[in-house]
Design an enzyme around this catalytic site. Structure first.
Site, PDB file in Angstrom:
ATOM      1  N   SER A   1       5.466  -6.932  -1.581  1.00  0.00           N
ATOM      2  CA  SER A   1       5.415  -8.603  -2.328  1.00  0.00           C
ATOM      3  C   SER A   1       5.649  -8.319  -3.903  1.00  0.00           C
ATOM      4  O   SER A   1       5.244  -7.257  -4.397  1.00  0.00           O
ATOM      5  CB  SER A   1       4.022  -8.877  -2.259  1.00  0.00           C
ATOM      6  OG  SER A   1       3.887 -10.119  -3.004  1.00  0.00           O
TER       7      SER A   1
ATOM      8  N   TYR B   1      -5.083  -7.927  -2.048  1.00  0.00           N
ATOM      9  CA  TYR B   1      -3.563  -8.033  -1.362  1.00  0.00           C
ATOM     10  C   TYR B   1      -2.381  -7.268  -1.985  1.00  0.00           C
ATOM     11  O   TYR B   1      -1.857  -6.459  -1.350  1.00  0.00           O
ATOM     12  CB  TYR B   1      -3.160  -9.497  -1.302  1.00  0.00           C
ATOM     13  CG  TYR B   1      -1.894  -9.796  -0.619  1.00  0.00           C
ATOM     14  CD1 TYR B   1      -1.637  -9.684   0.836  1.00  0.00           C
ATOM     15  CD2 TYR B   1      -0.647  -9.927  -1.412  1.00  0.00           C
ATOM     16  CE1 TYR B   1      -0.322  -9.816   1.351  1.00  0.00           C
ATOM     17  CE2 TYR B   1       0.621 -10.214  -1.034  1.00  0.00           C
ATOM     18  CZ  TYR B   1       0.495  -9.997   0.542  1.00  0.00           C
ATOM     19  OH  TYR B   1       1.961 -10.090   1.125  1.00  0.00           O
TER      20      TYR B   1
END
Length: 254
Positions: free
Chosen positions: A146, A159
């Site tokens: 990400s 995350y």
């Protein structure tokens, strides 16, 4: 890698980015095995769409957060490869399946953290390990990270930490699988219009406009932007790209 039609296995390939990856890979001449966690009908719709493109596909149920099921999944995959393709190996693994958790660092619970570990880190680690005997020599692995592993936005500490770990794991896999000529890379999407994280980027006009204003190309990413990047990374001309982190974000926060 096999000289026959390449077969790609995409985890979480029934919706969102995974669905776009599956369709784009089929468009570029690959067959696809995709996994889904719970929505069989959604997965079968992707299989049907791939079949209409003239490629072969199959959908298998898998919860990447449950490593104890991976051996049984590998056995099921062996059967599918044999019955559908008369093959005992596949060529590309895309570790895509995941969930989003939005919680400030001070409020992140141990249960949330553990779920992220099991799905994003432990799952990718041990699924790849389990499937190594089924990946063709000269094949490729792409791990999905990400943009949040590069830039920091409040609420994504846990995350993003998992994705940072995945990026390190990618380099180790590239090193250790080099003797088998398996190239391993990370693809890191920026903010994309999907239902991920409750669809906030897609459905919240203020968030969408903010992301677009902070992106060099002036818009939020679309699933096909990432699907196309995966097709590029797994094309026959990209085999010399190895151990790299490639960000598909349109130039977000540069």
């Amino acid at each position: 890698m096999s000289t026959t039609t390449p077969i790609a296995l995409i985890t979480g390939g029934s919706r969102g980015l995974g669905r776009s990856m599956a369709l784009k890979l089929a468009e570029h001449g690959n067959d696809v095995v995709l996994t889904y966690r719970s929505n069989k009908a959604e997965a079968e719709a992707v299989v049907e769409a791939i079949t209409k493109q003239g490629r072969r596909a199959a959908a298998l149920q898998l919860d990447v957060g449950k490593a104890s099921t991976f051996a049984a999944f590998a056995d099921q995959l062996r059967s599918v490869l044999k019955n559908h393709w008369q093959r005992d190996r596949f060529d590309y693994l895309v570790n895509n399946a995941g969930i989003g958790v939005h919680a400030n660092f001070a409020e992140t619970t141990e249960a949330q953290f553990d779920e992220l570990v099991n799905i994003h880190l432990k799952g990718a680690f041990f699924l790849t390990q389990t499937l190594l005997p089924l990946i063709a020599d000269g094949g490729r692995i792409v791990n999905i990270s990400s943009g949040l592993a590069r830039f920091a936005l409040p609420g994504y500490a846990a995350y993003a930490a998992m994705k940072g770990a995945i990026e390190v794991l990618t380099r180790y896999l590239a090193k250790e699988l080099g003797p088998r000529r398996i190239a391993v890379n990370t693809l890191a999407p920026g903010a994309i219009e999907t239902d991920f994280g409750g669809g906030v980027v897609r459905d919240n006009a203020d968030v969408n406009a903010f992301v677009a204003s902070q992106t060099a190309l002036g818009r939020v990413g679309l699933p096909d932007d990432v699907g196309g990047a995966i097709a590029m990374l797994l094309s026959k001309d990209s085999g010399w790209i190895n151990a790299q982190r490639i960000e598909a974000s349109g130039g977000m926060f540069i």
